[in-house]
Motif scaffolding. Structure first.
Motif, PDB file in Angstrom:
ATOM      1  N   UNK A  26       0.837  -1.195   0.000  1.00 39.42           N
ATOM      2  CA  UNK A  26       0.000   0.000   0.000  1.00 39.42           C
ATOM      3  C   UNK A  26       0.880   1.257   0.000  1.00 39.42           C
ATOM      4  N   UNK A  33       2.577   8.254  -9.587  1.00 37.83           N
ATOM      5  CA  UNK A  33       2.796   9.574 -10.201  1.00 37.83           C
ATOM      6  C   UNK A  33       3.664  10.521  -9.366  1.00 37.83           C
ATOM      7  N   UNK A 243      -8.115   5.198   5.187  1.00 39.60           N
ATOM      8  CA  UNK A 243      -8.079   5.377   3.746  1.00 39.60           C
ATOM      9  C   UNK A 243      -8.466   4.078   3.037  1.00 39.60           C
TER      10      UNK A 243
ATOM     11  N   UNK B  68      -2.825  10.298 -12.833  1.00 33.73           N
ATOM     12  CA  UNK B  68      -3.196  11.027 -11.619  1.00 33.73           C
ATOM     13  C   UNK B  68      -4.631  10.792 -11.144  1.00 33.73           C
ATOM     14  N   UNK B  71      -4.739   7.301  -9.910  1.00 31.87           N
ATOM     15  CA  UNK B  71      -3.853   7.135  -8.752  1.00 31.87           C
ATOM     16  C   UNK B  71      -4.502   7.664  -7.479  1.00 31.87           C
ATOM     17  N   UNK B  73      -7.307   7.074  -6.459  1.00 33.78           N
ATOM     18  CA  UNK B  73      -8.177   6.076  -5.812  1.00 33.78           C
ATOM     19  C   UNK B  73      -7.472   4.778  -5.432  1.00 33.78           C
ATOM     20  N   UNK B  74      -6.182   4.708  -5.704  1.00 28.50           N
ATOM     21  CA  UNK B  74      -5.461   3.468  -5.403  1.00 28.50           C
ATOM     22  C   UNK B  74      -5.578   3.064  -3.941  1.00 28.50           C
ATOM     23  N   UNK B  75      -5.404   4.034  -3.066  1.00 29.29           N
ATOM     24  CA  UNK B  75      -5.398   3.709  -1.641  1.00 29.29           C
ATOM     25  C   UNK B  75      -6.787   3.341  -1.140  1.00 29.29           C
ATOM     26  N   UNK B  76      -7.824   3.706  -1.899  1.00 32.04           N
ATOM     27  CA  UNK B  76      -9.193   3.462  -1.441  1.00 32.04           C
ATOM     28  C   UNK B  76      -9.894   2.329  -2.201  1.00 32.04           C
ATOM     29  N   UNK B  77      -9.179   1.644  -3.060  1.00 32.63           N
ATOM     30  CA  UNK B  77      -9.822   0.554  -3.823  1.00 32.63           C
ATOM     31  C   UNK B  77     -10.520  -0.395  -2.851  1.00 32.63           C
ATOM     32  N   UNK B  78     -11.783  -0.755  -3.131  1.00 34.75           N
ATOM     33  CA  UNK B  78     -12.583  -1.463  -2.132  1.00 34.75           C
ATOM     34  C   UNK B  78     -12.337  -2.969  -2.011  1.00 34.75           C
ATOM     35  N   UNK B  80      -9.076  -6.200  -2.652  1.00 41.29           N
ATOM     36  CA  UNK B  80      -7.678  -6.422  -3.042  1.00 41.29           C
ATOM     37  C   UNK B  80      -7.580  -6.728  -4.535  1.00 41.29           C
ATOM     38  N   UNK B  83      -7.738  -3.528  -6.244  1.00 38.03           N
ATOM     39  CA  UNK B  83      -6.530  -2.750  -5.971  1.00 38.03           C
ATOM     40  C   UNK B  83      -5.403  -3.152  -6.921  1.00 38.03           C
ATOM     41  N   UNK B  84      -5.198  -4.450  -7.105  1.00 36.16           N
ATOM     42  CA  UNK B  84      -4.111  -4.852  -8.004  1.00 36.16           C
ATOM     43  C   UNK B  84      -4.459  -4.563  -9.470  1.00 36.16           C
ATOM     44  N   UNK B  87      -3.853  -0.876  -9.968  1.00 39.74           N
ATOM     45  CA  UNK B  87      -2.409  -0.629  -9.923  1.00 39.74           C
ATOM     46  C   UNK B  87      -1.755  -1.054 -11.245  1.00 39.74           C
ATOM     47  N   UNK B  90      -2.782   1.428 -14.043  1.00 35.78           N
ATOM     48  CA  UNK B  90      -2.073   2.708 -13.987  1.00 35.78           C
ATOM     49  C   UNK B  90      -0.617   2.511 -14.405  1.00 35.78           C
ATOM     50  N   UNK B 136     -15.634   6.007  -6.635  1.00 35.13           N
ATOM     51  CA  UNK B 136     -15.053   4.739  -7.072  1.00 35.13           C
ATOM     52  C   UNK B 136     -15.580   4.357  -8.456  1.00 35.13           C
TER      53      UNK B 136
END
Lengths: 256, 330, 99
Positions: A26, A33, A243, B68, B71, B73-78, B80, B83-84, B87, B90, B136
């Motif tokens: 994480x 970016x 977050x 950007x 990016x 929303x990467x930390x908030x992807x609901x 796993x 999220x990958x 990631x 991007x 999202x």
């Protein structure tokens, strides 16, 4: 206190290793970016994908071992701060490129030894995860070592910054080699890794690379601990969880 | 589109100054007409080179700036899994930016110069990335509409006349088809979810529909100098042609999602065999392109900040390499 | 902008990838990197994300000498009429067996 059952210990153990992967992954992804070049950005994102991938396998295995019908996402998104047992080193903020590289280097040196040992676990699933992850972290170690050498032996400024990063993160490295109840419980069955025994080899890697980087290895002092054994984290950690879990907490029970 | 430069001042095409020049131009155009790719060291008209550099750098910048909003929303992807996927997507965009910068460098420009032009506002990037990613659902909408629009154009670009650009586009198209699919799949999940998820989906599409259509650039009547780009096969289809193709492909997908597209004039025209659509707000488009979009300043500032904060790192690696070289010589 | 102008860009490296055993390395693009090790890592991170390779070469772009396009006629066209170099030039009766 009664001893943990083998099953409980296994669930804890798999989740705890998974926590390390998820939290550092994480953090790595936060560089999106923001890296000094596109090539470096691509590299960090590859690392992040490996790490989160490791956590997914470990969480899935923890869920399977528990047998309560949970999924990987229950571990990532439906636990509280105190339930996470990652090493504090994985959760501290990224800082500058030097801090990020030093953290990655410390962690990858540890992971390389750790996963190599896990590959010999008597638990076949953990052994398989260990063998696969070992290949990934071997590259992370190469990438971070090469960068650390360039920062340490680059310009005067980069040398100073890298040394500062090494010094400030050093306090979190002691925790890597502490044993939890779950680890101790599983050790006698040959399932878990004796991480305390990895310290000497870890020191050797660190000394060798820091020497090449013309950097000084700090003296072992007081180690910050708490994340791994008790779920007592740094102040930074709550923000990661807030977050990361925002969607799951705002919209409970949804499919995504 | 990512590389549509018809919003900018046209590059002047000089008349041949000698017989030799005229002969070279004729040979060049013959190659283009015969679908023979142009390769880096070969003779090419100055304006062809300039047009390509402008288009490719704009395309590369779009990929990089496009990291950007997602990016964000990467930390908030609901989950796993999401999220990958996000990631990896991007990361692909960074890669695509890099492939195109590489291709542009074969024309004698440098990446450093292109980046400087981006940061000083001399070079543009796609207007779409000046809109914010607020929910999202936007991660799905960007994949479905924005990447969908991009693919429509990129497939055409992969048949373009400049070898390195065309090869980069082939590689990009191969990688990109996952982008649109993952976006649509994300939206499908929302469409089958709770009322709140369905609302989130509709709201996101409402915001992104018109800006996605603007990505194709001005109407053909308002982009007169794209005729030369077509003749050189730098551009293979006109803005309106591509826009129509995109709309025709997208409307049934929207129906399948069970959402409405925010255009009351959108309807099938049996006679034309295409969907008719309403008037695009070109005033908004002009403003967003020229710096007044919701995120223009923030996007460039973020790029500049990363670049400046990375200066000591790039210098360090350079200094190390120099030291090693000296050691080898000694 | 003075800071940026001062900064020297990392050199360009051409990347060649062998996609599987038995095949040649093939040019696939370029990266910027400060030295060969960094170029190797960048090539790996950029160009092999979808298992495209099992071996990588990185070469400084300025180390490549390329033939000039204007020499094309004199370098390559003389080979065009030497059709006797190709096996199909020769007629061998079927009865002679596979050759």
């Amino acid at each position: 206190m009664t001893e943990l059952s083998k099953q409980d210990a296994l669930v804890h153990y798999a989740a705890q290793i998974g926590d390390n992967g998820l939290i550092i992954g994480h953090r790595m992804a936060e560089w999106c970016f923001r890296a000094p070049s596109i090539e470096m950005e691509m590299a960090l994102m590859n690392c992040a994908l490996d790490m989160i991938g490791q956590s997914r396998e470990l969480y899935s295995y923890a869920a399977e071992a528990e047998g309560a019908g949970k999924t990987e996402d229950d571990f990532a998104y439906r636990r509280d701060e105190k339930d996470f047992r990652n090493n504090l080193l994985t959760e501290v903020p990224n800082g500058d490129w030097g801090d990020t590289i030093v953290r990655l280097f410390f962690m990858s040196a540890y992971n390389k030894l750790f996963y190599a040992a896990l590959a010999g676990s008597s638990d076949s699933q953990l052994a398989a995860i260990g063998a696969k992850s070992l290949k990934e972290v071997t590259y992370h170690l190469r990438f971070s070592s090469e960068w650390l050498i360039r920062l340490g032996d680059g310009t005067e400024e980069s040398h100073e910054r890298a040394q500062k990063s090494v010094d400030s993160l050093w306090t979190y490295t002691g925790e890597l080699f502490t044993m939890t109840d779950a680890e101790n419980r599983l050790l006698k069955d040959g399932i878990s890794v004796d991480v305390a025994a990895l310290k000497a080899d870890w020191n050797e890697i660190i000394e060798q690379v820091l020497k090449q980087a013309t950097l000084t290895v700090p003296a072992d002092g007081w180690a910050q601990t708490g994340g791994k054994a008790e779920g007592i984290h740094t102040e930074y950690f709550g923000y990661i969880i807030a977050d990361m879990q925002y969607m799951q907490r705002r919209y409970p029970g949804c499919e995504w | 589109m990512y590389g549509d430069t018809s919003i900018q001042k046209p590059i002047e095409i000089a008349e041949p100054t000698s017989e030799e020049q005229a002969r070279l131009e004729e040979i060049f155009q013959q190659k283009i007409d015969d679908n023979i790719k142009i390769e880096p060291q070969e003779w090419m008209p100055d304006a062809y080179r300039k047009t390509l550099v402008r288009q490719m750098s704009q395309h590369a910048h779009s990929e990089v700036i496009g990291m950007q909003p997602e990016g964000n929303w990467l930390s908030r992807a609901p989950s796993l899994r999401r999220k990958v996927i996000l990631l990896a997507k991007i990361q692909d965009e960074g890669g695509h930016g890099l492939y195109i910068y590489s291709a542009a460098e074969t024309l004698g420009t440098t990446r450093a110069k292109m980046i400087e032009q981006l940061q000083t506002g001399k070079a543009k990037y796609s207007s779409i990335f000046n809109y914010p990613a607020l929910s999202w659902a936007d991660m799905g909408t960007i994949g479905w509409l924005v990447d969908g629009a991009a693919i429509t154009n990129q497939v055409a670009l992969s048949r373009g006349s400049y070898g390195p650009y065309s090869r980069a586009m082939i590689r990009i198209c191969k990688e990109e088809s996952f982008h649109q699919r993952q976006g649509y799949e994300l939206l499908l999940t929302l469409s089958r979810g709770s009322d709140e998820q369905k609302e989130m989906l509709q709201e996101s599409v409402n915001r992104f529909w018109w800006p996605s259509l603007m990505m194709f650039g001005p109407n053909d009547a308002d982009s007169p100098h794209s005729a030369q780009s077509m003749k050189w096969k730098i551009k293979k289809k006109s803005n309106d042609q591509l826009r129509q193709e995109f709309i025709d492909a997208t409307v049934p997908q929207a129906e399948f999602l069970g959402i409405t597209l925010p255009d009351p004039d959108l309807k099938w025209n049996e006679e034309r065999g295409h969907y008719d659509y309403g008037q695009i707000d070109w005033e908004e488009f002009g403003n967003v392109i020229n710096g007044n979009g919701p995120c223009n300043k923030q996007r460039v500032a973020a790029h500049l900040k990363a670049h400046e904060e990375g200066a000591w790192v790039r210098e360090a690696a350079g200094a190390y390499a120099e030291k090693q070289q000296k050691k080898q010589v000694a | 902008m003075t800071e940026q102008a001062k900064e020297q860009e990392w050199p360009l490296w051409e990347v060649f990838i062998r996609s599987k055993a038995g095949l040649d390395h093939k040019h696939c693009g370029s990266v910027h990197a400060s030295d060969s090790e960094m170029a190797m890592e960048a090539a790996r991170d950029v160009y092999t994300r979808r298992s495209e390779g099992i071996s990588i070469w990185v070469v400084p772009s300025n180390a490549i000498t390329a033939s000039k396009p204007e020499d094309k006629e004199s370098l390559f066209e003389p080979a065009d009429d030497k059709i006797y170099r190709h096996p199909t030039f020769y007629d061998i009766p079927k009865g002679a067996g596979k050759m």
